[in-house]
Design an enzyme around this catalytic site. Structure first.
Site, short mmCIF file in Angstrom:
data_model
loop_
_atom_site.label_atom_id
_atom_site.label_comp_id
_atom_site.label_asym_id
_atom_site.label_seq_id
_atom_site.Cartn_x
_atom_site.Cartn_y
_atom_site.Cartn_z
N GLY A 121 9.54 51.73 -18.98
CA GLY A 121 9.60 53.17 -18.74
C GLY A 121 10.93 53.62 -18.17
O GLY A 121 11.82 52.82 -17.87
N THR A 131 11.75 54.98 -15.25
CA THR A 131 12.09 54.55 -13.89
C THR A 131 12.46 53.08 -13.88
O THR A 131 13.41 52.66 -13.20
CB THR A 131 10.91 54.82 -12.92
OG1 THR A 131 10.47 56.18 -13.08
CG2 THR A 131 11.33 54.61 -11.47
N ASP A 161 7.20 47.90 -11.73
CA ASP A 161 6.83 48.80 -12.83
C ASP A 161 6.57 50.19 -12.29
O ASP A 161 6.37 50.38 -11.08
CB ASP A 161 5.59 48.26 -13.55
CG ASP A 161 5.44 48.79 -14.97
OD1 ASP A 161 6.29 49.60 -15.39
OD2 ASP A 161 4.49 48.39 -15.66
N LYS A 199 -1.53 54.01 -16.05
CA LYS A 199 -0.32 53.57 -16.73
C LYS A 199 -0.60 53.52 -18.23
O LYS A 199 -1.73 53.51 -18.66
CB LYS A 199 0.09 52.17 -16.24
CG LYS A 199 0.51 52.16 -14.77
CD LYS A 199 0.79 50.77 -14.21
CE LYS A 199 1.66 49.93 -15.08
NZ LYS A 199 2.94 50.58 -15.43
N GLY A 250 1.53 55.47 -20.54
CA GLY A 250 2.17 56.57 -21.27
C GLY A 250 3.18 56.07 -22.28
O GLY A 250 3.41 56.69 -23.31
N GLY A 251 3.76 54.90 -22.00
CA GLY A 251 4.71 54.28 -22.92
C GLY A 251 4.08 53.26 -23.85
O GLY A 251 4.79 52.55 -24.57
N GLU A 306 1.64 45.11 -19.69
CA GLU A 306 1.89 45.40 -18.28
C GLU A 306 0.78 44.81 -17.41
O GLU A 306 1.05 44.24 -16.35
CB GLU A 306 1.98 46.91 -18.06
CG GLU A 306 3.26 47.53 -18.64
CD GLU A 306 3.27 49.04 -18.64
OE1 GLU A 306 4.35 49.60 -18.86
OE2 GLU A 306 2.21 49.66 -18.43
#
Length: 218
Positions: free
Chosen positions: A29, A31, A81, A94, A96-97, A103
């Protein structure tokens, strides 16, 4: 400070948790991309990384950071992450990607999960951000019907194929009061690979990028 600058502050602050000679778990992601940039400054002091997505692997390798296969690593000291939402109990949404399954696997083999976010990701109740569910393609319609029974409004994420070759249903309209319970229920639906609730394996450390800089909660 812009949102991206707050993400950068969080990403670079996570570097203090990286120990020399270690293999680092790396998420996916915008960030995390800042964390990867920071990790590049230590590339000669670490053994390498385990990556949760093809996109992160490509970025790591472009910085000449060795990427290990997850199956070749017994455990990781840390996994860094982001999150789409995080509550006060450090449960997260989590995915969205679309990298939620990988993950979750990397998080499972890590001693410490360090969540890096900007301040917009903190919520009292999870669910305003649509909840991603990775699904085997042939089960998409069945799983969608089951998610409706749970009170959700699942939407097929058009044009998205995960790194595992599966599809994503984004579930809208759920106020998630009991994340652990819902994680178990959705993961129990036939055809679901995993749900993007990280409640059984929540964050151990939260680093939030704020206009004043990075705020660390251990």
């Amino acid at each position: 400070m812009t949102q991206d600058e707050m993400k950068k502050a969080a990403g670079w602050a996570a570097l203090q948790y990286v120990e020399e000679g270690s293999i680092v778990g790396v998420g996916t992601g915008s960030t995390v991309n800042h964390f990867i940039d920071a990790l590049g400054t230590m590339k000669d002091k670490i053994k390498g990384a385990v990556s949760s997505s093809i996109a992160s692997t490509e970025k790591l390798e472009a910085l000449e950071i060795k990427v290990f296969e997850c199956n070749d690593v017994f455990k990781l000291d840390i996994y860094v992450d982001g999150a789409d939402e995080i509550n006060g109990s450090r449960d997260m949404i989590k995915g969205g990607g679309a990298a939620l399954t990988r993950e979750k696997i990397v998080a499972a083999i890590s001693d410490k999960f360090i969540c890096i976010v900007d301040g917009t990701k903190a919520v009292d109740v999870l669910g305003k951000f649509p909840l991603p569910v990775e699904v085997i393609p042939m089960a998409r319609s069945y799983v969608a019907r089951e998610l409706v029974k749970l009170g959700g409004d699942p939407v097929y994420r058009e044009g998205c194929t995960t790194d595992n070759g599966n599809v994503i249903l984004d579930v809208y309209g759920m106020a998630i009061e009991n994340p652990k319970q819902l994680e178990d229920i959705i993961n129990g639906i036939a055809g679901v690979v995993t749900v993007g609730l990280f409640a059984h394996r929540g964050a151990d450390v939260v680093i939030t990028g704020t206009p004043e800089g990075a705020k660390i909660e251990e």
